[in-house]
Design a protein around this motif. Structure first.
Motif, PDB file in Angstrom:
ATOM      1  N   GLU A 105     -41.624   3.702  19.923  1.00 48.19           N
ATOM      2  CA  GLU A 105     -41.283   3.824  18.628  1.00 48.19           C
ATOM      3  C   GLU A 105     -40.292   5.073  18.392  1.00 48.19           C
ATOM      4  O   GLU A 105     -39.123   4.877  17.351  1.00 48.19           O
ATOM      5  CB  GLU A 105     -42.330   4.125  17.744  1.00 48.19           C
ATOM      6  CG  GLU A 105     -43.281   2.737  17.783  1.00 48.19           C
ATOM      7  CD  GLU A 105     -44.584   2.531  16.781  1.00 48.19           C
ATOM      8  OE1 GLU A 105     -45.014   1.522  16.644  1.00 48.19           O
ATOM      9  OE2 GLU A 105     -44.970   3.999  16.567  1.00 48.19           O
ATOM     10  N   PHE A 121     -43.303   9.976  10.099  1.00 52.18           N
ATOM     11  CA  PHE A 121     -43.180   8.905  11.084  1.00 52.18           C
ATOM     12  C   PHE A 121     -43.611   9.487  12.503  1.00 52.18           C
ATOM     13  O   PHE A 121     -44.538   9.327  13.144  1.00 52.18           O
ATOM     14  CB  PHE A 121     -42.179   8.372  11.461  1.00 52.18           C
ATOM     15  CG  PHE A 121     -41.726   7.020  12.348  1.00 52.18           C
ATOM     16  CD1 PHE A 121     -42.834   6.026  12.107  1.00 52.18           C
ATOM     17  CD2 PHE A 121     -41.203   7.212  13.323  1.00 52.18           C
ATOM     18  CE1 PHE A 121     -42.504   5.085  13.183  1.00 52.18           C
ATOM     19  CE2 PHE A 121     -40.842   6.189  14.362  1.00 52.18           C
ATOM     20  CZ  PHE A 121     -41.808   5.190  14.155  1.00 52.18           C
ATOM     21  N   GLU A 172     -46.918   1.503   9.209  1.00 49.63           N
ATOM     22  CA  GLU A 172     -45.775   1.123  10.118  1.00 49.63           C
ATOM     23  C   GLU A 172     -45.836  -0.614   9.522  1.00 49.63           C
ATOM     24  O   GLU A 172     -44.503  -1.051   9.598  1.00 49.63           O
ATOM     25  CB  GLU A 172     -45.947   1.130  11.522  1.00 49.63           C
ATOM     26  CG  GLU A 172     -45.863   2.563  11.842  1.00 49.63           C
ATOM     27  CD  GLU A 172     -45.973   2.900  13.337  1.00 49.63           C
ATOM     28  OE1 GLU A 172     -45.714   3.907  14.034  1.00 49.63           O
ATOM     29  OE2 GLU A 172     -46.710   2.099  13.993  1.00 49.63           O
TER      30      GLU A 172
END
Ligand SMILES: [Fe+2]
Ligand SMILES: [Fe+2]
Length: 149
Positions: A52, A73, A114
């Motif tokens: 990711e 994130f 997410e």
């Protein structure tokens, strides 16, 4: 297949593993067993988070900045990783078990975010050609490295 489909499918497998950990953790009798389970989570999560970080942060950077999530994130990946490392240094069974369950909970929360925010944003902002070519990169990254060198 789009990159978001691939990552979502990985989340499903993690949720299955987390279900097992939540059911098994209270019955574990030794510190070594807890650490062993945590090491499996660490190894698999690391690969998922790295993917990711590598495939999403770049193409979506401007969007993360707009919604104020750019640091979050990446930081959540690091926070989970730090707790997994802390668990490996723990000498008490009870503490290790509660750390492991906390990590599972934090990971589920992170995945949920997410799925609700990051994946839909990627599907909105990136065109389908990009989403598919990122999935091809994912496929390459996920291949087991050759043992023949
Ligand atoms: Fe993530
Ligand atoms: Fe994820």
């Amino acid at each position: 297949m789009k990159i978001t489909d691939a990552l979502f499918a990985e989340h499903v497998v993690f949720h299955n593993m987390f279900d097992h950990i939540e059911a098994a953790a209270p019955k574990l009798k030794t510190l070594a067993e807890v650490k062993c389970l945590a090491a499996v989570v660490e190894c698999l999560l690391q690969a998922h988070s790295d993917t990711e970080d590598e495939l999403f942060i770049g193409p979506l950077e401007h969007c993360f900045e707009q919604i104020g999530h750019r640091e979050t994130f990446h930081e959540e990946h690091e926070q989970i990783e730090r707790n997994l490392q802390l668990l490996q240094t723990t000498k008490q069974l009870k503490k290790a078990r509660s750390l492991l369950l906390g990590i599972v909970q934090a990971s589920r929360k992170h995945f949920d975010k997410e799925e609700r925010i990051v994946f839909p944003m990627a599907e909105l902002v990136l065109n389908s050609k990009t989403l598919i070519s990122l999935a091809q990169l994912w496929r390459v990254q996920r291949q087991v490295p050759s043992r023949n060198g």
